[in-house]
Motif scaffolding. Structure first.
Motif, PDB file in Angstrom:
ATOM      1  N   THR A   1       4.565   8.057   1.965  1.00  0.00           N
ATOM      2  CA  THR A   1       5.494   8.103   3.170  1.00  0.00           C
ATOM      3  C   THR A   1       4.724   7.584   4.304  1.00  0.00           C
ATOM      4  N   GLU A   2       5.189   6.320   4.572  1.00  0.00           N
ATOM      5  CA  GLU A   2       4.596   5.638   5.779  1.00  0.00           C
ATOM      6  C   GLU A   2       4.958   6.205   7.233  1.00  0.00           C
ATOM      7  N   VAL A   3       3.557   6.532   8.008  1.00  0.00           N
ATOM      8  CA  VAL A   3       3.913   7.149   9.154  1.00  0.00           C
ATOM      9  C   VAL A   3       4.310   6.351  10.374  1.00  0.00           C
ATOM     10  N   ALA A   4       3.829   5.122  10.445  1.00  0.00           N
ATOM     11  CA  ALA A   4       4.136   3.990  11.202  1.00  0.00           C
ATOM     12  C   ALA A   4       3.922   2.673  10.781  1.00  0.00           C
ATOM     13  N   GLY A   5       4.840   1.788  11.425  1.00  0.00           N
ATOM     14  CA  GLY A   5       4.619   0.351  10.866  1.00  0.00           C
ATOM     15  C   GLY A   5       3.371  -0.203  11.465  1.00  0.00           C
ATOM     16  N   TRP A   6       3.202  -1.604  11.096  1.00  0.00           N
ATOM     17  CA  TRP A   6       2.206  -2.496  11.789  1.00  0.00           C
ATOM     18  C   TRP A   6       2.458  -2.528  13.289  1.00  0.00           C
ATOM     19  N   MET A   7       1.111  -2.310  14.065  1.00  0.00           N
ATOM     20  CA  MET A   7       1.214  -2.461  15.402  1.00  0.00           C
ATOM     21  C   MET A   7       2.073  -1.604  16.227  1.00  0.00           C
ATOM     22  N   GLU A   8       2.593  -0.466  15.768  1.00  0.00           N
ATOM     23  CA  GLU A   8       3.610   0.530  15.999  1.00  0.00           C
ATOM     24  C   GLU A   8       2.954   1.793  16.452  1.00  0.00           C
ATOM     25  N   PRO A   9       2.878   2.013  17.786  1.00  0.00           N
ATOM     26  CA  PRO A   9       2.332   3.467  18.306  1.00  0.00           C
ATOM     27  C   PRO A   9       3.438   4.302  18.095  1.00  0.00           C
ATOM     28  N   ASP A  10       2.839   5.503  17.435  1.00  0.00           N
ATOM     29  CA  ASP A  10       3.726   6.729  17.057  1.00  0.00           C
ATOM     30  C   ASP A  10       2.901   7.743  16.811  1.00  0.00           C
ATOM     31  N   VAL A  11       3.516   8.912  16.949  1.00  0.00           N
ATOM     32  CA  VAL A  11       2.901  10.283  16.353  1.00  0.00           C
ATOM     33  C   VAL A  11       3.885  10.826  15.515  1.00  0.00           C
ATOM     34  N   ALA A  12       3.413  10.767  14.138  1.00  0.00           N
ATOM     35  CA  ALA A  12       4.550  11.531  13.246  1.00  0.00           C
ATOM     36  C   ALA A  12       3.974  12.973  12.805  1.00  0.00           C
ATOM     37  N   SER A  13       4.943  13.533  12.853  1.00  0.00           N
ATOM     38  CA  SER A  13       4.739  15.044  12.296  1.00  0.00           C
ATOM     39  C   SER A  13       5.310  15.274  10.899  1.00  0.00           C
ATOM     40  N   VAL A  14       4.450  15.998  10.032  1.00  0.00           N
ATOM     41  CA  VAL A  14       4.658  16.138   8.582  1.00  0.00           C
ATOM     42  C   VAL A  14       4.218  17.406   8.433  1.00  0.00           C
ATOM     43  N   ASP A  15       5.175  18.160   7.570  1.00  0.00           N
ATOM     44  CA  ASP A  15       4.748  19.580   7.102  1.00  0.00           C
ATOM     45  C   ASP A  15       4.165  19.196   5.645  1.00  0.00           C
ATOM     46  N   VAL A  16       2.793  19.328   5.411  1.00  0.00           N
ATOM     47  CA  VAL A  16       2.194  18.816   4.412  1.00  0.00           C
ATOM     48  C   VAL A  16       1.953  19.952   3.329  1.00  0.00           C
ATOM     49  N   PRO A  17       2.273  20.030   2.083  1.00  0.00           N
ATOM     50  CA  PRO A  17       2.258  21.203   1.103  1.00  0.00           C
ATOM     51  C   PRO A  17       0.717  21.193   0.949  1.00  0.00           C
ATOM     52  N   LEU A  18       0.170  22.579   0.599  1.00  0.00           N
ATOM     53  CA  LEU A  18      -1.130  22.604   0.263  1.00  0.00           C
ATOM     54  C   LEU A  18      -1.195  23.363  -1.141  1.00  0.00           C
ATOM     55  N   PHE A  19      -2.130  22.795  -2.094  1.00  0.00           N
ATOM     56  CA  PHE A  19      -2.341  23.473  -3.380  1.00  0.00           C
ATOM     57  C   PHE A  19      -3.703  23.975  -3.704  1.00  0.00           C
ATOM     58  N   ARG A  20      -3.814  24.986  -4.272  1.00  0.00           N
ATOM     59  CA  ARG A  20      -5.341  25.402  -4.619  1.00  0.00           C
ATOM     60  C   ARG A  20      -5.692  25.196  -6.060  1.00  0.00           C
ATOM     61  N   GLY A  21      -4.693  24.945  -6.719  1.00  0.00           N
ATOM     62  CA  GLY A  21      -5.465  24.620  -8.286  1.00  0.00           C
ATOM     63  C   GLY A  21      -6.542  23.668  -8.533  1.00  0.00           C
ATOM     64  N   GLN A  22      -6.936  23.371  -9.770  1.00  0.00           N
ATOM     65  CA  GLN A  22      -7.834  22.429  -9.953  1.00  0.00           C
ATOM     66  C   GLN A  22      -7.572  21.903 -11.214  1.00  0.00           C
ATOM     67  N   THR A  23      -7.402  20.551 -11.273  1.00  0.00           N
ATOM     68  CA  THR A  23      -6.983  19.709 -12.189  1.00  0.00           C
ATOM     69  C   THR A  23      -8.349  19.582 -13.369  1.00  0.00           C
ATOM     70  N   PHE A  24      -8.033  19.180 -14.379  1.00  0.00           N
ATOM     71  CA  PHE A  24      -9.113  18.711 -15.404  1.00  0.00           C
ATOM     72  C   PHE A  24     -10.085  17.840 -14.852  1.00  0.00           C
ATOM     73  N   TYR A  25      -9.813  16.954 -14.323  1.00  0.00           N
ATOM     74  CA  TYR A  25     -10.564  15.615 -13.521  1.00  0.00           C
ATOM     75  C   TYR A  25     -11.467  16.475 -12.498  1.00  0.00           C
ATOM     76  N   VAL A  26     -10.769  17.292 -11.540  1.00  0.00           N
ATOM     77  CA  VAL A  26     -11.461  18.001 -10.545  1.00  0.00           C
ATOM     78  C   VAL A  26     -12.640  18.964 -11.112  1.00  0.00           C
ATOM     79  N   ARG A  27     -12.347  19.730 -12.181  1.00  0.00           N
ATOM     80  CA  ARG A  27     -13.430  20.589 -12.925  1.00  0.00           C
ATOM     81  C   ARG A  27     -14.557  19.663 -13.571  1.00  0.00           C
ATOM     82  N   HIS A  28     -14.138  18.313 -14.205  1.00  0.00           N
ATOM     83  CA  HIS A  28     -15.268  18.111 -14.924  1.00  0.00           C
ATOM     84  C   HIS A  28     -15.587  16.581 -14.341  1.00  0.00           C
ATOM     85  N   GLY A  29     -15.017  15.816 -13.460  1.00  0.00           N
ATOM     86  CA  GLY A  29     -15.366  14.940 -12.883  1.00  0.00           C
ATOM     87  C   GLY A  29     -15.301  13.691 -13.827  1.00  0.00           C
TER      88      GLY A  29
END
Length: 532
Positions: free
Chosen positions: A466-494
């Protein structure tokens, strides 16, 4: 009379090899025609299977891949600093080296042990070379085969199993199947198997992605993030006094908070109300208070550069008072004194009401892109009270194993403070954004990308951008970002795939040298003497 089968493979010419390399370049952002990479290596494989390993072949292959490197990374020459632009241009000459070495070494295996052994060796050498490349900051990790797929959202979901190395192996397998499907004398049955294998390889990531999405974890919570994009040109931002930059960001932040409070107090009856902010009096298990308005992100190099530790402490105290009055956590880019001689390091600073300022010093640096200076040696999670943030400074987000270590340590949100807009509105913006998308998929974490001039975005754990602001566009975007706590196979084993490939490639090389040196050679045939 039966149809005559061709005795030689098609596509065996330098022109076709160049076309294949350019197809790889077109599969990368900004064009991102990713299916071209599924067959782009086929002409190179045909040439590889027909040529003896030699310096002449290595030079030819290097020149072909150099053309692709220049098509992908020409934007590095647009840096306003001539010295940095020259360094970036010189770096382009190093990009083709790993892939060239992999083809040449595997060509020696093919020449001695046959096509099948050569193809297996090629896969091992390519993955091993990419793994070694990602452990250094000497060259651009742009021409990784896995990076050709970053625009194919439905195909990159397997990255949470093996990172970009697994995507590279998948691209190699597709090209190998397409190569084996080319017409050969007496190989009709094998061609049918190769076509079936190609179709299966295309289908597997799509099916996995559909299943993975259907089984996606429920977020453990949400945190509100405000991303401030000043919308100034890179030159104007660099030439502005540090105090003016801070004042600009503070005014934009205050205007955003005023709008946010007004919307929360009198929501639009025609639209669903925004989620309520966290309770300012809520106390977390660690005894610290959560900030009421979530996290505010200022871009890289936002803060004045302190000349000493005392000046840094005074700066942090000022920011703490500013954030405390607004009841928010502030994450901002800075240059902080870190070396014994006062040399500065690029850093991320988190200011949170009621807690000491926390800092993270950049650990990975791309030489042509990131500011010179010392680097840090300690991963630090930045706790906002509502989220544990992994901060990536500059091009650190290109290195998957580096970012996933923060996730393994407990990060539930990734924030990237970048300055890829230094090169103007170039292909580098799209490349960095979509390469960073892999970090979201690998770890199944939300990623916030903050820039000065344009390209700020929020990436969902499934890779949606999701784009926050376009090129050379001053803006402040507010987004409610989901948080997750699980670990994928890649996170565990690199980068397990890269480590295995490196070990097997070294073993294969040692075995090939040993066989070539110590294997008994057949005795020369005696020539028969003609009768007198």
């Amino acid at each position: 009379m039966g149809r005559r089968r061709p005795s030689a493979l098609p596509l065996n010419s330098l022109g076709w090899s160049l076309a294949g390399a350019l197809a790889l370049a077109l599969s990368l952002p900004p064009l991102g025609v990713y299916p071209l990479a599924w067959v782009g290596l086929v002409p190179l494989l045909v040439r590889w299977s027909a040529r003896r390993p030699s310096w002449a072949y290595a030079r030819e292959l290097y020149a072909v891949l150099l053309a692709a490197s220049c098509c992908v990374g020409f934007w590095v020459l647009f840096n306003p600093d001539p010295g940095t632009a020259a360094l970036g241009g010189a770096t382009l000459f190093l990009v083709p080296v790993p892939l060239t070495a992999a083809f040449v070494l595997s060509g020696a295996v093919r020449h001695r042990h046959g096509l099948g052994a050569g193809l297996v060796a090629l896969a091992l050498y390519v993955i091993a070379a990419e793994f070694l490349l990602l452990q250094t900051s000497v060259t651009l990790p742009w021409l990784l085969l896995g990076h050709t797929q970053v625009a194919g959202l439905e195909f990159i979901q397997i990255a949470d199993l093996g990172g970009v190395s697994l995507l590279s192996l998948w691209v190699l397998a597709l090209n190998g199947a397409a190569f084996l499907a080319l017409p050969r004398a007496g190989r009709a049955g094998e061609r049918g198997v190769a076509v079936a294998a190609f179709a299966t390889l295309v289908a597997v990531p799509v099916v996995y992605g559909a299943v993975r999405t259907a089984q996606s974890d429920v977020p453990t919570g949400y945190t509100r993030v405000g991303v401030v994009q000043p919308g100034l040109s890179p030159r104007a931002w660099a030439e502005a006094p540090a105090e003016d930059r801070v004042e600009l960001l503070a005014r934009a932040s205050d205007a955003f908070l005023a709008r946010w409070r007004a919307d929360a107090a009198a929501p639009d009856s025609a639209a669903p109300p925004d989620p309520a902010p966290p309770d300012p009096d809520a106390v977390r298990p660690d005894g610290l208070r959560a900030s009421g308005y979530g996290l505010l992100v200022w871009p890289r190099a936002s803060l004045p550069r302190p000349g000493s530790a005392a000046e840094a402490a005074a700066l942090f105290e000022t920011l703490d008072r500013w954030a405390g009055r607004r009841d928010l956590s502030l994450l901002a880019g800075a240059r902080l004194p870190a070396g014994d001689d006062g040399e500065a390091a690029s850093a991320a600073v988190l200011v949170r009401p009621g807690a000491p300022a926390a800092t993270y010093l950049q650990m990975r640096r791309v030489s042509f892109a990131d500011a010179a200076g010392v680097t840090g040696d300690r991963r630090a999670l930045l706790d906002t009270g509502g989220a544990r943030v992994a901060a990536a400074v500059g091009f650190e987000s290109v290195f998957g194993d580096h970012v996933r270590r923060f996730t393994r340590d407990g990060a539930d949100l990734v924030v990237v403070l970048a300055r890829h807009d230094l090169w103007g509105r170039s292909a580098g913006l799209d490349q960095h954004l979509l390469f960073t998308r892999l970090r979201a998929v690998e770890s199944r974490r939300s990623v916030v990308l903050s820039t000065v001039s344009g390209g700020s975005a929020v990436i969902q754990p499934g890779g949606a951008v999701t784009e926050v602001a376009g090129w050379m566009e001053p803006d402040v975007a507010s987004v409610d970002v989901p948080l997750f706590r699980g670990q994928t196979f890649y996170v565990r084993h690199g980068d397990w795939l890269g480590r295995w490939a490196l070990g097997l490639a070294l073993a294969l090389s040692v075995a090939a040298v040993a066989v070539g040196r110590y294997a008994p050679r057949p005795a020369p045939k005696r020539r028969k003497l003609a009768p007198a």
